[in-house]
Design an enzyme around this catalytic site. Structure first.
Site, PDB file in Angstrom:
ATOM      1  CG  PHE A 246      -6.038   6.309  28.303  1.00 29.67           C
ATOM      2  CD1 PHE A 246      -5.256   5.770  29.317  1.00 29.67           C
ATOM      3  CD2 PHE A 246      -6.721   5.434  27.460  1.00 29.67           C
ATOM      4  CE1 PHE A 246      -5.166   4.396  29.507  1.00 29.67           C
ATOM      5  CE2 PHE A 246      -6.623   4.054  27.641  1.00 29.67           C
ATOM      6  CZ  PHE A 246      -5.856   3.541  28.660  1.00 29.67           C
TER       7      PHE A 246
ATOM      8  CG  ASP B 172      -6.930   7.737  20.587  1.00 32.29           C
ATOM      9  OD1 ASP B 172      -7.931   7.102  20.195  1.00 32.29           O
ATOM     10  OD2 ASP B 172      -6.171   7.328  21.486  1.00 32.29           O
TER      11      ASP B 172
ATOM     12  CE  LYS C  34     -12.618   2.848  25.559  1.00 36.35           C
ATOM     13  NZ  LYS C  34     -11.341   3.553  25.446  1.00 36.35           N
TER      14      LYS C  34
HETATM   15  C1  LIG Z   1      -9.918   3.186  25.539  1.00 33.89           C
HETATM   16  C2  LIG Z   1      -8.996   4.044  24.769  1.00 33.89           C
HETATM   17  C3  LIG Z   1      -7.847   3.514  24.161  1.00 33.89           C
HETATM   18  C4  LIG Z   1      -7.425   2.081  24.347  1.00 33.89           C
HETATM   19  O1  LIG Z   1      -8.326   1.182  23.813  1.00 33.89           O
HETATM   20  P1  LIG Z   1      -8.185  -0.394  24.149  1.00 33.89           P
HETATM   21  O2  LIG Z   1      -9.199  -1.036  23.260  1.00 33.89           O
HETATM   22  O3  LIG Z   1      -8.494  -0.537  25.617  1.00 33.89           O
HETATM   23  O4  LIG Z   1      -6.795  -0.782  23.837  1.00 33.89           O
HETATM   24  C5  LIG Z   1      -7.073   4.350  23.373  1.00 33.89           C
HETATM   25  N1  LIG Z   1      -7.395   5.633  23.207  1.00 33.89           N
HETATM   26  C6  LIG Z   1      -8.495   6.187  23.778  1.00 33.89           C
HETATM   27  C7  LIG Z   1      -8.819   7.628  23.524  1.00 33.89           C
HETATM   28  C8  LIG Z   1      -9.316   5.418  24.591  1.00 33.89           C
HETATM   29  O5  LIG Z   1     -10.381   5.960  25.195  1.00 33.89           O
END
Ligand SMILES: *Cc1c(COP(=O)(O)O)cnc(C)c1O
Length: 392
Positions: A132, A217, A246
């Site tokens: 994700f 990420d 986050k």
């Molecule tokens: C939540 C998340 C995203 C997306 O973040 P948003 O602030 O909702 O755009 C991208 N990568 C990872 C690993 C995430 O957990």
């Protein structure tokens, strides 16, 4: 506004892109939140790994108030002191990475995609299945889950997906045109999937050997969640590029894409920008968040409490057959069930727990890192109570 009016108005006036649980939260402190009726909950998800320093930390509030009363926003046409201070702090904490600031996780990933393409002058990016990386078209093209992608094709070309945790699959997928590999240190949204022990060392070696950039990420794993400030610090490798969002702003929107200087140097003025990115208010808050994490030793706390929590969840597993596996690192923990967990999340609300279900059968625990042992005990005893009523 009473609860039923709220539900009715949401249906009438808000885009229906979320399936919401029947609760409206109105205040929080530390790891506790209260709903519109005054009922209290222990927060086991922290706004999805956002409130690592806890709800309404007094120092975060003070930083917000002080900066807001001075200056909330100016354009990146000018030097922005809080932005430079935050970047300096991140530079220190990472041993030299440079920062580009944006407002969310998906934007941080977009920035990484642009940077690796420009730096390498290659087109292809390899991501993992079940990953994700966000919902905008570039990040969605990296995201390895069909359910999020199908309705929005065509996506951005040049993305390939391989099995997560499988170094041979990655080796086979790399070509002369591969710019980068993008991976989560732990697949959070994908069900708290932890790859084999040596995976990232092998990925790093492979990327070096084939002249491919490694992007991590860390939007979910960053800011002490897994027991080190950034998960890569616990993996014994350094990425070329990594993303944060986050927990960086403890609820104030901010994202960041960090890269080694020689990589970030490929961006020239005009290559990338964001109106709000790196604004004084967001940066003042994020800097204080990093200070709190250091001063309250939250990385160590995540390690210790994570172990404690996993042990208690292991006890629950021995008592309840529906629990198939407990896995995690620091305070990012997945409890895989043999049944869908949506019902358990609903029951959690009755028992004063904010639980989260990801990937249908995985209860994901990502509580504030300031949660106490006593609160963890409460969570486990309430969860035990809920599981007693569940047919095996
Ligand atoms: C939540 C998340 C995203 C997306 O973040 P948003 O602030 O909702 O755009 C991208 N990568 C990872 C690993 C995430 O957990």
């Amino acid at each position: 506004m009473d609860f039923s009016t709220l539900v009715e108005l949401d249906r009438r006036c808000v885009a229906q892109t979320y399936s919401r649980l029947p609760v409206a939260l109105v205040e929080g402190r530390g790891a506790l939140v209260r709903d519109i009726h005054g009922k209290e909950y222990i927060d086991c998800i922290a706004g999805i790994a956002v409130l690592n320093v806890g709800h309404s930390h007094p120092r975060v509030l003070r930083a917000l108030q002080e900066q807001a009363s001075k200056l909330m926003h100016v354009s990146n046409l000018y030097y922005i002191p809080p932005q430079v201070e935050l970047a300096e702090k991140l530079c220190e904490l990472t041993g030299g990475y440079r920062s580009f600031f944006c407002n969310s996780g998906t934007e941080a990933v977009e920035a990484a995609i642009k940077l690796v393409r420009k730096h390498s002058r290659k087109r292809e990016i390899i991501a993992a299945r079940n990953s994700f990386h966000g919902r905008t078209l570039g990040s969605l093209s990296a995201t390895g889950q069909e359910k999020y992608r199908t309705a929005f094709k065509p996506l951005v070309p040049g993305f390939k997906h391989v099995e997560y945790g499988n170094i041979e699959a990655l080796r086979k997928a790399i070509t002369k045109d591969t710019a980068a590999v993008i991976l989560e240190p732990i697949q959070g949204e994908g069900g708290v999937i932890i790859p084999p022990e040596d995976y990232f060392k092998e990925v790093r070696e492979l990327c070096d050997a084939r002249d491919v950039l490694l992007v991590l990420d860390e939007v979910q794993t960053g800011i002490a969640r897994t027991g080190t400030l950034f998960a890569w610090q616990g993996l014994g490798i350094e990425p070329d590029v990594f993303t944060l969002a986050k927990a960086l702003g403890a609820g104030f929107p901010i994202g960041a894409m960090l890269a080694k200087p020689e990589v970030m140097d490929s961006f020239s003025p005009g290559d990338h920008a964001s109106t709000f990115g790196g604004n004084p208010l967001a940066c003042a808050v994020a800097k204080v968040v990093l200070e709190i994490v250091e001063e309250e030793r939250l990385a160590q706390r995540a390690r210790e409490l994570g172990e404690y929590f996993m042990e208690k969840l292991g006890q629950l597993q021995r008592e309840h057959e529906v629990i198939k596996e407990v896995r995690g690192r620091g305070l990012l923990i997945g409890v895989e069930l043999s049944i869908p967990c949506a019902e358990i999340v609903k029951k959690g609300l009755e028992h004063g727990l904010l639980l989260n279900c990801t990937h249908e059968r995985v209860l994901r625990f990502a509580p504030p890192l300031v949660i106490t042992k006593e609160q963890i005990d409460q969570v486990c005893s309430r969860l035990g109570g809920i599981l007693k009523g569940v047919p095996e």
